[in-house]
Design a protein around this motif. Structure first.
Motif, PDB file in Angstrom:
ATOM      1  N   ILE A 203      48.795  -5.518 -30.834  1.00 26.39           N
ATOM      2  CA  ILE A 203      48.941  -5.333 -29.386  1.00 26.39           C
ATOM      3  C   ILE A 203      50.004  -4.285 -29.054  1.00 26.39           C
ATOM      4  O   ILE A 203      49.931  -3.614 -28.015  1.00 26.39           O
ATOM      5  CB  ILE A 203      49.278  -6.676 -28.692  1.00 26.39           C
ATOM      6  CG1 ILE A 203      49.198  -6.524 -27.170  1.00 26.39           C
ATOM      7  CG2 ILE A 203      50.627  -7.193 -29.128  1.00 26.39           C
ATOM      8  CD1 ILE A 203      49.319  -7.832 -26.415  1.00 26.39           C
ATOM      9  N   ASN A 204      50.959  -4.126 -29.927  1.00 31.63           N
ATOM     10  CA  ASN A 204      52.046  -3.180 -29.687  1.00 31.63           C
ATOM     11  C   ASN A 204      51.746  -1.789 -30.222  1.00 31.63           C
ATOM     12  O   ASN A 204      52.563  -0.876 -30.069  1.00 31.63           O
ATOM     13  CB  ASN A 204      53.346  -3.704 -30.310  1.00 31.63           C
ATOM     14  CG  ASN A 204      53.796  -5.022 -29.711  1.00 31.63           C
ATOM     15  OD1 ASN A 204      53.768  -5.198 -28.496  1.00 31.63           O
ATOM     16  ND2 ASN A 204      54.198  -5.958 -30.565  1.00 31.63           N
ATOM     17  N   GLN A 205      50.586  -1.630 -30.876  1.00 32.72           N
ATOM     18  CA  GLN A 205      50.227  -0.348 -31.465  1.00 32.72           C
ATOM     19  C   GLN A 205      49.162   0.405 -30.664  1.00 32.72           C
ATOM     20  O   GLN A 205      48.915   1.576 -30.906  1.00 32.72           O
ATOM     21  CB  GLN A 205      49.720  -0.560 -32.898  1.00 32.72           C
ATOM     22  CG  GLN A 205      50.742  -1.209 -33.806  1.00 32.72           C
ATOM     23  CD  GLN A 205      50.148  -1.580 -35.156  1.00 32.72           C
ATOM     24  OE1 GLN A 205      49.082  -1.103 -35.539  1.00 32.72           O
ATOM     25  NE2 GLN A 205      50.850  -2.444 -35.887  1.00 32.72           N
ATOM     26  N   VAL A 206      48.538  -0.287 -29.743  1.00 35.03           N
ATOM     27  CA  VAL A 206      47.412   0.315 -29.023  1.00 35.03           C
ATOM     28  C   VAL A 206      47.892   1.343 -28.012  1.00 35.03           C
ATOM     29  O   VAL A 206      49.015   1.258 -27.485  1.00 35.03           O
ATOM     30  CB  VAL A 206      46.554  -0.755 -28.294  1.00 35.03           C
ATOM     31  CG1 VAL A 206      45.923  -1.690 -29.298  1.00 35.03           C
ATOM     32  CG2 VAL A 206      47.386  -1.510 -27.264  1.00 35.03           C
ATOM     33  N   LYS A 207      47.028   2.305 -27.751  1.00 35.25           N
ATOM     34  CA  LYS A 207      47.242   3.273 -26.674  1.00 35.25           C
ATOM     35  C   LYS A 207      46.209   2.976 -25.587  1.00 35.25           C
ATOM     36  O   LYS A 207      45.006   3.114 -25.809  1.00 35.25           O
ATOM     37  CB  LYS A 207      47.077   4.706 -27.187  1.00 35.25           C
ATOM     38  CG  LYS A 207      47.319   5.750 -26.113  1.00 35.25           C
ATOM     39  CD  LYS A 207      47.173   7.160 -26.672  1.00 35.25           C
ATOM     40  CE  LYS A 207      47.414   8.207 -25.593  1.00 35.25           C
ATOM     41  NZ  LYS A 207      47.252   9.592 -26.136  1.00 35.25           N
ATOM     42  N   VAL A 208      46.682   2.544 -24.453  1.00 33.50           N
ATOM     43  CA  VAL A 208      45.773   2.122 -23.376  1.00 33.50           C
ATOM     44  C   VAL A 208      45.021   3.320 -22.822  1.00 33.50           C
ATOM     45  O   VAL A 208      45.626   4.332 -22.440  1.00 33.50           O
ATOM     46  CB  VAL A 208      46.561   1.416 -22.245  1.00 33.50           C
ATOM     47  CG1 VAL A 208      45.610   1.030 -21.113  1.00 33.50           C
ATOM     48  CG2 VAL A 208      47.272   0.188 -22.798  1.00 33.50           C
ATOM     49  N   SER A 209      43.714   3.216 -22.777  1.00 33.09           N
ATOM     50  CA  SER A 209      42.859   4.314 -22.290  1.00 33.09           C
ATOM     51  C   SER A 209      42.683   4.244 -20.780  1.00 33.09           C
ATOM     52  O   SER A 209      42.882   3.189 -20.157  1.00 33.09           O
ATOM     53  CB  SER A 209      41.491   4.255 -22.966  1.00 33.09           C
ATOM     54  OG  SER A 209      40.784   3.089 -22.559  1.00 33.09           O
ATOM     55  N   ASP A 210      42.268   5.341 -20.210  1.00 33.40           N
ATOM     56  CA  ASP A 210      41.977   5.375 -18.767  1.00 33.40           C
ATOM     57  C   ASP A 210      40.836   4.420 -18.432  1.00 33.40           C
ATOM     58  O   ASP A 210      40.818   3.817 -17.351  1.00 33.40           O
ATOM     59  CB  ASP A 210      41.600   6.797 -18.342  1.00 33.40           C
ATOM     60  CG  ASP A 210      42.775   7.759 -18.404  1.00 33.40           C
ATOM     61  OD1 ASP A 210      43.925   7.286 -18.397  1.00 33.40           O
ATOM     62  OD2 ASP A 210      42.536   8.985 -18.451  1.00 33.40           O
ATOM     63  N   LYS A 211      39.889   4.289 -19.326  1.00 31.71           N
ATOM     64  CA  LYS A 211      38.759   3.382 -19.102  1.00 31.71           C
ATOM     65  C   LYS A 211      39.236   1.942 -18.998  1.00 31.71           C
ATOM     66  O   LYS A 211      38.779   1.186 -18.132  1.00 31.71           O
ATOM     67  CB  LYS A 211      37.746   3.529 -20.231  1.00 31.71           C
ATOM     68  CG  LYS A 211      36.449   2.767 -20.012  1.00 31.71           C
ATOM     69  CD  LYS A 211      35.458   3.093 -21.118  1.00 31.71           C
ATOM     70  CE  LYS A 211      34.128   2.385 -20.890  1.00 31.71           C
ATOM     71  NZ  LYS A 211      33.150   2.715 -21.966  1.00 31.71           N
ATOM     72  N   THR A 212      40.171   1.565 -19.858  1.00 29.97           N
ATOM     73  CA  THR A 212      40.718   0.211 -19.797  1.00 29.97           C
ATOM     74  C   THR A 212      41.500  -0.009 -18.510  1.00 29.97           C
ATOM     75  O   THR A 212      41.405  -1.072 -17.881  1.00 29.97           O
ATOM     76  CB  THR A 212      41.613  -0.054 -21.020  1.00 29.97           C
ATOM     77  OG1 THR A 212      40.799  -0.067 -22.197  1.00 29.97           O
ATOM     78  CG2 THR A 212      42.342  -1.380 -20.896  1.00 29.97           C
ATOM     79  N   VAL A 213      42.273   0.985 -18.102  1.00 29.84           N
ATOM     80  CA  VAL A 213      43.019   0.885 -16.832  1.00 29.84           C
ATOM     81  C   VAL A 213      42.066   0.631 -15.679  1.00 29.84           C
ATOM     82  O   VAL A 213      42.309  -0.238 -14.823  1.00 29.84           O
ATOM     83  CB  VAL A 213      43.843   2.168 -16.586  1.00 29.84           C
ATOM     84  CG1 VAL A 213      44.462   2.143 -15.186  1.00 29.84           C
ATOM     85  CG2 VAL A 213      44.934   2.312 -17.635  1.00 29.84           C
TER      86      VAL A 213
END
Length: 263
Positions: A203-213
């Motif tokens: 969970i601390n390694q992910v890069k949140v994508s615009d799609k997820t936002v």
């Protein structure tokens, strides 16, 4: 030169017709001979005048009695100098007709500019409402809760379609609203033995994508496919004892892209 009442009426008729037709695009106004002749008498004696009418055609010019005429153009005399109206009257009508045509074009241009302004204002208003809506949605959670929600959705469903991501967000928010679970996103997500990305540290390694936002925004705005689900699992990726617990203790609802949902 004195103009008879009949001639004045014909001029007024022609001007009126020009006003009505002024809105037509790329039109030239011309005189042409009518099919009938009207015998009229003026004050000075018997004189016969041929009936005339105003006609509008696209980019066209005709000749009447040796005189060629078009709006915005020139008038040239031919061999026949006996016009139905005197030259001054024709010139006046030509000027008036040109004025009305110009006014029609100007009016259409003004209408077009007005519609453009209205469209821009509508778009601006929509964007402002959208921005306000997003701010309202995000403000429903603390900044910390919102950030954790984005990360758990990315970690659990980052390879899923939009519905798959929204479903994970739905489950988290269902738990927050359910008295059997903690009442904040952080407490729900970091509750022991609940989500594998937390246990592994992914969970601390992910890069949140615009799609997820965008998907989280939609979930917080009320888009919900979960049917009240409080749990989900990937059967192939889960331990056997966890699978037995899901199957034995919970009610199966549906499956979406490898995730099975329960309550």
């Amino acid at each position: 030169m004195r103009i008879s009442i009949w001639k004045q009426k014909r001029i007024l008729f022609m001007v009126y017709y020009a006003v009505v037709m002024a809105g037509l695009p790329a039109a030239s106004v011309i005189y042409s001979t009518g099919t009938a002749a009207a015998a009229m008498e003026d004050k000075d004696g018997d004189s016969t005048y041929e009936n005339t009418f105003l006609e509008v055609r696209d980019k066209e010019e005709q000749t009447l009695g040796g005189i060629s005429y078009s709006a915005g153009g020139t008038v040239e005399y031919g061999q026949d100098n006996t016009s139905l109206m005197d030259w001054e009257a024709r010139q006046e009508v030509q000027m008036l007709t040109g004025h009305f045509l110009e006014a029609g074009v100007r009016k259409r241009q003004e209408r077009g500019e007005l519609l453009k302004i209205q469209a821009e204002e509508t778009k601006k208003g929509f964007l402002q409402r959208k921005e306000a809506e997003n701010e309202s949605i995000e403000s429903s959670l603390s900044q910390e809760d919102y950030g954790v929600l984005l990360k758990i959705v990315e970690a659990e469903a980052g390879i899923c379609d939009e519905k798959g991501r929204i479903l994970v967000a739905n489950v988290i928010m269902n738990r927050v609203a359910n008295g059997q679970f903690p009442n904040s996103v952080q407490a729900v997500v970091y509750q022991p033995s609940q989500f594998s990305p937390v246990a592994t540290g992914f969970i601390n390694q992910v890069k949140v994508s615009d799609k997820t936002v965008e998907c989280v925004r939609r979930a917080l705005a009320g888009e919900d496919y979960s049917q009240g689900a409080l749990y989900f699992m990937n059967r192939e990726m889960s331990q056997k004892n966890a699978v037995r617990w899901f199957d034995g203790k919970l009610t199966y609802l549906f499956e979406h892209e490898g995730h099975e949902f329960f309550k």
